[in-house]
Scaffold this motif. Structure first.
Motif, PDB file in Angstrom:
ATOM      1  N   SER A 170     -71.939  42.045 -38.538  1.00 46.21           N
ATOM      2  CA  SER A 170     -72.969  41.451 -37.689  1.00 46.21           C
ATOM      3  C   SER A 170     -74.304  42.097 -38.017  1.00 46.21           C
ATOM      4  CB  SER A 170     -72.645  41.664 -36.206  1.00 46.21           C
ATOM      5  OG  SER A 170     -72.828  43.027 -35.845  1.00 46.21           O
ATOM      6  N   ALA A 171     -75.374  41.375 -37.754  1.00 50.89           N
ATOM      7  CA  ALA A 171     -76.700  41.964 -37.903  1.00 50.89           C
ATOM      8  C   ALA A 171     -76.900  42.997 -36.793  1.00 50.89           C
ATOM      9  CB  ALA A 171     -77.768  40.878 -37.819  1.00 50.89           C
ATOM     10  N   ASP A 204     -70.238  36.438 -43.111  1.00 54.12           N
ATOM     11  CA  ASP A 204     -71.060  37.619 -42.870  1.00 54.12           C
ATOM     12  C   ASP A 204     -72.342  37.234 -42.141  1.00 54.12           C
ATOM     13  OD1 ASP A 204     -69.799  39.902 -43.555  1.00 54.12           O
ATOM     14  OD2 ASP A 204     -70.575  40.013 -45.608  1.00 54.12           O
ATOM     15  N   TYR A 205     -72.693  38.025 -41.149  1.00 52.09           N
ATOM     16  CA  TYR A 205     -73.906  37.884 -40.351  1.00 52.09           C
ATOM     17  C   TYR A 205     -73.946  36.600 -39.520  1.00 52.09           C
ATOM     18  CZ  TYR A 205     -75.172  41.745 -43.332  1.00 52.09           C
ATOM     19  OH  TYR A 205     -75.169  42.931 -44.008  1.00 52.09           O
ATOM     20  N   LYS A 230     -71.970  37.362 -34.329  1.00 46.11           N
ATOM     21  CA  LYS A 230     -73.028  37.898 -33.477  1.00 46.11           C
ATOM     22  C   LYS A 230     -72.445  38.436 -32.183  1.00 46.11           C
ATOM     23  CE  LYS A 230     -76.428  34.480 -35.063  1.00 46.11           C
ATOM     24  NZ  LYS A 230     -77.324  33.375 -34.620  1.00 46.11           N
TER      25      LYS A 230
END
Length: 860
Positions: free
Chosen positions: A552-553, A602-603, A606
């Motif tokens: 996650s970011a 990926d990303y 959240k």
């Protein structure tokens, strides 16, 4: 000594003598001013509930000197003048009390409690982070052991959550549900911390009971405002629970026996520098189940009759061990371990028509355990370092077998409509013979570590920083063999469903790291008029399983609190303060624990996020009254959810994850509290909540029962109004009456249509059978009726003035209002006969009868 001896004294000896003389002079120089500028203070030590002087209580001053109280609980102690002084009071069977003595005070009263925290001028937190276990406007509300005992130690289940559910900001969840909504948040966002350890699923019996036994707990703090950046993993609220600690001077025994459980606590000091405590609990609900089964023969209530299907009475067994030791004044070690289990069994038998049955046999076993340890170190008087390490697990197994053997007549309407079918020729009855076998196994393991650092820079400024690591593992083992049905077309104007056997097997072994760090600063102006805390927390999340991993970011969560102390000691007004706060929060939902390869990139993963802002006013008046009013707005975004998509005419299920859910929540809380008084105390808590959520992906749903979620809607746990009145009346020192009355507005309920039949083609036999269903749809205006819990408790206290034994005997009744009122909602019905059941389903987590309880606790 002769001159000869003096002349033969070695230089080393002469140096030692000079050193001793120098030390003696220094000690004299330090002690003499302390004796010259000292003052006498009268200290009174009493029982907070009984207002009884505690003869023999020991008051210790900072120089280590002990002073014993006389028959009136009083003692005169000598303390240094013109400086704040910490006094410590201890009495067998009571919690140790510590108060700060103001510079100009000539007398002070220290109130001790059985199993609670002290009440005095100011609670002293030794080697702990600032504002732990305190009620702080705009951030948290705390309950002492005494308050927990009143509200939690009663009923069929003695549970700390019974007291937490009475606080402002907490939505009513029902008697048998310990997973409340906090300020409009999803109950799954609620996080519990036990002695600094984040507990995964802290519940027994599927959420009906929490693991927080009030006889194991010293205090509890609910943080649901703009709490410090030190804490995270939630967008709703944190329950911070502190375990009981043993007495560092005396061995103690605490025994509790109630209608449904027995508790035993044993503690012993360790060299006057620490103590350990062993805490045990077991339930015995078999007599309660037997009594309810007997009552069901006299009361015709379908919900009550369900008790007759219990074969193994629900049980809870738990044990805990706490220990602490102070190696030096600046080095303190503590530890806590918990192991608990619960389970139950059920056999359900029901008949349909002249010849048919449904048999259900199910067994539930749940085990939870964890161990945590902390090392607190003061490298300097203005610094605190806290190292904490812990590990835990939770394992839940459900094994169920369901068999249906039915012979049910077709209705005339069904024969008239479908009698033309070859398979229906000369048929008047249909038979169903199917079985379902299900095993659900879920295990969660986690390891946690954190380091927290606080540094008092002086002049009201405190700097804090820390790092935290949380490793989690989710192991899922599920299998089910059953029959499912799905729509396959239209038959003579009716939707035709096809029934087919299906076997589902799910296995997952997923892992995650949740890494966090924070920095924070606190400042108090020299006049004390203004206080503020500014912090920044960073949360990152990495998830991996078989042949895949996703990240996650980073989630940046700044938080700001400001307190303005506007007035102080103005007539009847003791203080008036204004609180402003705003901040961002993040947490990772359990919805993703079964992720598989390729489902999330990926990303794209959240965490749930929320931005909350708050305004609060706090008034203290007439020495013992508090009024706290807070209003807030919370915007929820990046909320994770998943949808199991199906297609008409196909049994296939496609699971997809989404991270675009949002919500708008606003509300206000009010707390009017009368603190400990001689004749009456308690509080009035009111909560208004407006919460609407949205999951945009449901716009693609073909089902009218679900696509409403694409627009703004009230979630199932939402209630507009929650009111709790808590009164503790003390007609005599030895006799108290506790009353709790609540009113909660209804939860959303679907609007349902008429019960109607529909045709089902059984794939295995080729026969057509008749089943019943009814349509339902969401409406903003459809709600269950009010819930009105009413509990009462009578307590008698006993003690031995000359000895160490104290105790309490109580008689209580929970859910007393059910004698004349029960919340109502939609009824249920039998899917094979179409018969509507009596009663409603509104009280899924409520009891339909009053629950009496009796208990006694004894301390020595």
């Amino acid at each position: 000594m002769s001159a000869k001896n003096a002349t033969t004294m070695s230089p080393a000896t002469r140096q030692c003598r000079h050193l001793r003389r120098f030390v003696a002079v220094c000690v004299f120089a330090l002690v003499l001013p302390a004796q010259m500028f000292a003052r006498d203070v009268r200290v009174t030590v009493v029982d907070v509930d009984l207002d009884m002087p505690l003869e023999g209580a020991v008051v210790r001053t900072q120089d280590g000197k002990d002073w014993e109280c006389g028959p009136d609980g009083e003692v005169v102690v000598t303390v240094p003048d013109n400086v704040p002084v910490v006094l410590r009071a201890a009495y067998p069977g009571y919690e140790v009390g510590r108060v700060v003595l103001p510079r100009d005070a000539a007398e002070v009263t220290i109130s001790l409690t059985l199993g609670g925290v002290i009440e005095g001028s100011e609670l002293v937190i030794e080697a702990a982070r600032p504002r732990a276990s305190e009620t702080v406007p705009g951030r948290s509300v705390a309950l002492s052991g005494r308050e927990l005992a009143r509200s939690a130690e009663m009923g069929a289940i003695e549970d700390v959550m019974n007291a937490i559910k009475l606080l402002p900001g907490v939505g009513y969840a029902g008697t048998m549900n310990m997973m409340p909504s906090i300020r409009g948040g999803d109950p799954g966002d609620f996080v519990a911390v036990f002695d600094g350890f984040y507990v995964e699923n802290p519940y027994h019996l599927g959420g009906a009971v929490s693991i927080f036994d009030p006889r194991m707990i010293e205090s509890a703090q609910l943080s649901h405002g703009i709490f410090s950046a030190r804490n995270g993993h939630t967008i709703s609220g944190i329950l911070d629970v502190k375990s009981k600690k043993g007495d560092t001077e005396l061995a103690t025994v605490e025994l509790g026996i109630s209608t449904s459980a027995a508790n035993l606590n044993l503690s012993h000091p360790i060299n006057d520098k620490g103590a350990f405590m062993l805490m045990m609990k077991t339930t015995y609900w078999a007599p309660v189940v037997w009594a309810a089964q007997g009552l069901s023969t006299f009361i015709d209530n379908e919900r009550l009759n369900m008790v007759n299907y219990i074969t193994t009475a629900p049980y809870i067994v738990s044990g805990a061990f706490s220990a602490d030791y102070r190696f030096t004044p600046n080095l303190f070690l503590n530890g806590f371990a918990f192991l608990g289990g619960d389970g139950g069994g059920e056999e359900y038998n029901n008949s349909y028509g002249a010849d048919g049955y449904t048999d259900i046999a199910a067994q539930w076993i749940n085990t939870i355990g964890f161990v945590t340890s902390g090392l607190l170190w003061n490298p300097r008087n203005d610094m605190i370092l806290n190292f904490r390490l812990g590990a835990g697990f939770n394992r839940t197994d459900l094994d169920a077998n369901i068999e249906n053997g039915l012979t049910v007549p077709y209705t005339k309407e069904f024969i008239d409509k479908f009698g033309y079918l070859p398979e229906m020729k000369d048929k008047t009855h249909y038979t169903v013979d199917n079985a379902m076998k299900m095993f659900l196994g879920n295990e969660t393991d986690n390891v946690q570590a954190r380091v927290d650092y606080d540094w008092d820079w002086g002049k009201g400024l405190v700097f804090a920083a820390g790092v935290q690591e949380l490793y989690s593992r989710w192991l899922v083992e599920q299998s089910a063999t059953t029959n499912a049905e799905y729509p396959t077309g239209v038959l003579n104007g009716k939707t035709l469903y096809t029934n087919y056997p299906v076997t589902n097997t799910t296995t997952a072994d997923n892992h995650a790291f949740n890494t966090s760090g924070y920095v924070a600063g606190e400042w108090t102006s020299p006049s004390g008029f203004f206080e503020t805390e500014l912090g920044l927390r960073l949360d990152t999340f990495t998830f991996w399983g078989k042949d895949f991993s996703v990240k996650s970011a980073p989630a940046f969560n700044p938080r700001l609190n400001m307190d303005f102390h506007l007035l102080k000691n103005k007539g009847a007004l003791d203080s008036l303060s204004l609180t402003l706060g705003t901040g961002l929060f993040s947490s990772m939902t359990d919805n993703i624990t079964s992720l598989e390869k390729g489902e999330v990139a990926d990303y794209e993963l959240k965490p749930n996020r929320s931005w909350t802002s708050l305004v609060g006013v706090n008034l203290n008046f007439f020495d013992s009254w508090t009024l706290n009013i807070e209003t807030y707005y919370k915007y929820v975004f990046s909320r994770a959810y998943r949808i199991n998509w199906t297609t008409t005419g196909s049994p296939d299920i496609n699971t997809q994850y989404y991270f675009d859910g949002d919500g708008n929540v606003w509300g206000a809380d009010l707390l009017l509290q009368k603190r400990a008084g001689h004749f009456i105390d308690g509080w009035l808590a009111y909560t208004f909540t407006y919460a609407r959520y949205r999951e945009p992906a449901y716009a693609k749903s073909e089902s009218s029962e679900n696509n409403y979620r694409a627009d703004s809607y009230f979630p199932s746990f939402h209630r507009f109004h929650n009111l709790n009145l808590i009164i503790n009346i003390k007609p005599q020192n030895k006799f108290h009456i506790y009353i709790r009355y609540g009113i909660a507005s209804g939860r959303p309920k679907p609007i349902v249509g008429a019960i109607d039949y529909y045709p089902v083609l059984v794939q295995e036999t080729g026969q057509y059978i008749q089943k019943f269903k009814r349509s339902s749809y969401y409406s903003d205006d459809s709600r269950t009726t009010l819930s009105m819990p009413f509990d009462i408790k009578f307590s008698w206290f006993f003690f031995n003035k000359k000895g160490r034994a104290t105790g309490e005997f109580y008689v209580a009744v929970e859910n007393l209002a059910s004698l004349f009122y029960l919340s109502q909602a939609n009824t249920t019905f039998n899917q094979y006969t179409g018969k509507e059941d009596t009663g409603s389903t509104s009280a899924v987590y409520e009891l339909s009868i009053p629950i009496p309880s009796v208990g006694v606790k004894w301390s020595f």
